[in-house]
Design a protein around this motif. Sequence first.
Motif, mmCIF file in Angstrom:
data_model
loop_
_atom_site.group_PDB
_atom_site.id
_atom_site.type_symbol
_atom_site.label_atom_id
_atom_site.label_comp_id
_atom_site.label_asym_id
_atom_site.label_seq_id
_atom_site.Cartn_x
_atom_site.Cartn_y
_atom_site.Cartn_z
ATOM 1 N N PRO A 62 -39.459 -9.591 6.007
ATOM 2 C CA PRO A 62 -40.437 -10.659 6.210
ATOM 3 C C PRO A 62 -41.820 -10.062 6.426
ATOM 4 C CG PRO A 62 -39.201 -10.277 8.224
ATOM 5 C CD PRO A 62 -38.570 -9.399 7.162
ATOM 6 N N PRO A 63 -42.884 -10.830 6.197
ATOM 7 C CA PRO A 63 -44.226 -10.327 6.481
ATOM 8 C C PRO A 63 -44.423 -10.139 7.984
ATOM 9 C CG PRO A 63 -44.289 -12.663 5.935
ATOM 10 C CD PRO A 63 -42.892 -12.207 5.658
ATOM 11 N N GLY A 64 -45.304 -9.212 8.354
ATOM 12 C CA GLY A 64 -45.560 -8.975 9.771
ATOM 13 C C GLY A 64 -44.517 -8.079 10.390
ATOM 14 N N ASP A 65 -44.710 -7.735 11.658
ATOM 15 C CA ASP A 65 -43.755 -6.844 12.324
ATOM 16 C C ASP A 65 -43.218 -7.430 13.620
ATOM 17 O OD1 ASP A 65 -46.031 -6.683 13.861
ATOM 18 O OD2 ASP A 65 -46.141 -4.492 13.852
ATOM 19 N N GLU A 66 -43.414 -8.735 13.836
ATOM 20 C CA GLU A 66 -42.852 -9.362 15.019
ATOM 21 C C GLU A 66 -41.377 -9.673 14.795
ATOM 22 O OE1 GLU A 66 -45.336 -10.764 13.320
ATOM 23 O OE2 GLU A 66 -47.123 -10.859 14.586
ATOM 24 N N GLN A 67 -40.625 -9.636 15.877
ATOM 25 C CA GLN A 67 -39.214 -9.982 15.799
ATOM 26 C C GLN A 67 -39.042 -11.497 15.687
ATOM 27 O OE1 GLN A 67 -36.158 -9.859 19.193
ATOM 28 N NE2 GLN A 67 -35.907 -7.844 18.242
ATOM 29 N N CYS A 68 -37.993 -11.904 14.980
ATOM 30 C CA CYS A 68 -37.642 -13.316 14.868
ATOM 31 C C CYS A 68 -36.338 -13.585 15.603
ATOM 32 C CB CYS A 68 -37.462 -13.713 13.403
ATOM 33 S SG CYS A 68 -38.970 -13.665 12.416
ATOM 34 N N VAL A 69 -36.203 -14.793 16.118
ATOM 35 C CA VAL A 69 -34.938 -15.255 16.686
ATOM 36 C C VAL A 69 -34.456 -16.425 15.845
ATOM 37 C CG1 VAL A 69 -33.783 -16.283 18.671
ATOM 38 C CG2 VAL A 69 -35.468 -14.469 19.012
ATOM 39 N N GLU A 70 -33.207 -16.322 15.401
ATOM 40 C CA GLU A 70 -32.631 -17.274 14.459
ATOM 41 C C GLU A 70 -31.600 -18.159 15.156
ATOM 42 O OE1 GLU A 70 -31.498 -16.291 10.083
ATOM 43 O OE2 GLU A 70 -29.726 -15.897 11.305
ATOM 44 N N THR A 71 -31.665 -19.449 14.892
ATOM 45 C CA THR A 71 -30.679 -20.402 15.388
ATOM 46 C C THR A 71 -30.237 -21.289 14.226
ATOM 47 O OG1 THR A 71 -32.436 -21.920 16.054
ATOM 48 C CG2 THR A 71 -31.583 -20.449 17.753
ATOM 49 N N VAL A 72 -29.130 -22.005 14.427
ATOM 50 C CA VAL A 72 -28.594 -22.881 13.389
ATOM 51 C C VAL A 72 -29.320 -24.216 13.404
ATOM 52 C CG1 VAL A 72 -26.530 -24.178 12.696
ATOM 53 C CG2 VAL A 72 -26.338 -21.788 13.310
ATOM 54 N N LEU A 73 -29.617 -24.755 12.212
ATOM 55 C CA LEU A 73 -30.223 -26.073 12.105
ATOM 56 C C LEU A 73 -29.279 -27.138 12.670
ATOM 57 C CD1 LEU A 73 -31.654 -25.751 8.487
ATOM 58 C CD2 LEU A 73 -32.991 -25.816 10.611
ATOM 59 N N ALA A 74 -29.843 -28.215 13.115
ATOM 60 C CA ALA A 74 -29.058 -29.263 13.767
ATOM 61 C C ALA A 74 -27.966 -29.825 12.864
ATOM 62 C CB ALA A 74 -29.978 -30.386 14.236
ATOM 63 N N ASP A 75 -28.222 -29.862 11.540
ATOM 64 C CA ASP A 75 -27.214 -30.412 10.630
ATOM 65 C C ASP A 75 -26.188 -29.371 10.179
ATOM 66 O OD1 ASP A 75 -28.629 -28.849 8.856
ATOM 67 O OD2 ASP A 75 -29.374 -30.517 7.635
ATOM 68 N N GLY A 76 -26.335 -28.133 10.657
ATOM 69 C CA GLY A 76 -25.381 -27.090 10.323
ATOM 70 C C GLY A 76 -25.475 -26.552 8.913
ATOM 71 N N GLN A 77 -26.510 -26.930 8.160
ATOM 72 C CA GLN A 77 -26.621 -26.544 6.758
ATOM 73 C C GLN A 77 -27.516 -25.332 6.531
ATOM 74 O OE1 GLN A 77 -24.706 -28.232 4.268
ATOM 75 N NE2 GLN A 77 -23.849 -28.755 6.258
ATOM 76 N N GLY A 78 -27.819 -24.609 7.590
ATOM 77 C CA GLY A 78 -28.666 -23.434 7.451
ATOM 78 C C GLY A 78 -29.185 -22.972 8.796
ATOM 79 N N THR A 79 -30.215 -22.139 8.757
ATOM 80 C CA THR A 79 -30.773 -21.563 9.981
ATOM 81 C C THR A 79 -32.294 -21.661 9.967
ATOM 82 O OG1 THR A 79 -30.847 -19.353 8.972
ATOM 83 C CG2 THR A 79 -28.873 -19.927 10.266
ATOM 84 N N ILE A 80 -32.860 -21.523 11.161
ATOM 85 C CA ILE A 80 -34.309 -21.442 11.301
ATOM 86 C C ILE A 80 -34.619 -20.231 12.171
ATOM 87 C CG2 ILE A 80 -34.276 -23.087 13.248
ATOM 88 C CD1 ILE A 80 -37.109 -23.962 12.293
ATOM 89 N N ALA A 81 -35.553 -19.406 11.716
ATOM 90 C CA ALA A 81 -35.967 -18.211 12.444
ATOM 91 C C ALA A 81 -37.427 -18.362 12.840
ATOM 92 C CB ALA A 81 -35.769 -16.963 11.593
ATOM 93 N N ARG A 82 -37.714 -18.111 14.104
ATOM 94 C CA ARG A 82 -39.079 -18.229 14.629
ATOM 95 C C ARG A 82 -39.526 -16.900 15.202
ATOM 96 N NH1 ARG A 82 -36.507 -23.078 16.413
ATOM 97 N NH2 ARG A 82 -37.451 -24.967 15.535
ATOM 98 N N ARG A 83 -40.779 -16.534 14.911
ATOM 99 C CA ARG A 83 -41.337 -15.299 15.453
ATOM 100 C C ARG A 83 -41.558 -15.433 16.955
ATOM 101 N NH1 ARG A 83 -42.790 -12.121 11.300
ATOM 102 N NH2 ARG A 83 -43.335 -13.102 9.318
ATOM 103 N N ILE A 84 -41.405 -14.296 17.652
ATOM 104 C CA ILE A 84 -41.697 -14.256 19.083
ATOM 105 C C ILE A 84 -42.760 -13.185 19.318
ATOM 106 C CG2 ILE A 84 -39.428 -15.093 19.775
ATOM 107 C CD1 ILE A 84 -38.674 -12.214 20.421
#
Length: 207
Positions: free
Chosen positions: A143-165
């Motif tokens: 991914p662009p940048g060098d910050e770590q991401c934390v990934e969780t499952v989407l509410a509908d269970g059809q994928g994931t979302i990762a957010r930078r911290i």
Amino acid sequence: MLDRSFPTPGQYNSIRHFDVQFHHILPELLQGIGKILIKYQMHFEFGAFLLHRHSELCAGSVMVQTNPDSETEICRMELLENRYSHRSLSPCSFYMNAACRFKAFEYKEGPDVAVPGEEFLEEFGSFLHIHQLGDVIGVSTLPPGDEQCVETVLADGQGTIARRIPHGQASPGVVTEWAFFVQDGALGYKEMRKCDAPPEGGGHVRS
């Protein structure tokens, strides 16, 4: 050695689910992976990741990564016939299958992105085979940048979302992605992504 075609549900679902995949990769193995990435100058665009899935792929679907903003990455199951064609998706995550070929299994929206070189894949594949990591470790675009991401499952269970911290902020979860670099002549690696620790009973934390 590189198969860019969309995976069948059988191929995708043969990947271990996060809940049953091994969660600890020894530092010496990461060092070995990093040496190969750096040898072929692949470390500028690619990193290693813990091979796993979060859901079962349905027929006629593919896992697609998008970036709604600079801080967020979403990987969601999409129906190919509704939105996408072979021209609008580029492979970005690869694993070694039973035939020792590297198979794409996640894609990015938009024009072609870099793909790993054949000589690199040959040596990387041999390393994975020797250390019995073919079904544990894959390679993907960084991914662009060098910050770590934390990934969780989407509410509908059809994928994931990762957010930078922010840098230095403690984050929960299992490390699932690494980037590699050379500093003062020494090889190093950093944790790029974590999957949030599952609640009791299994599964990711849902967003």
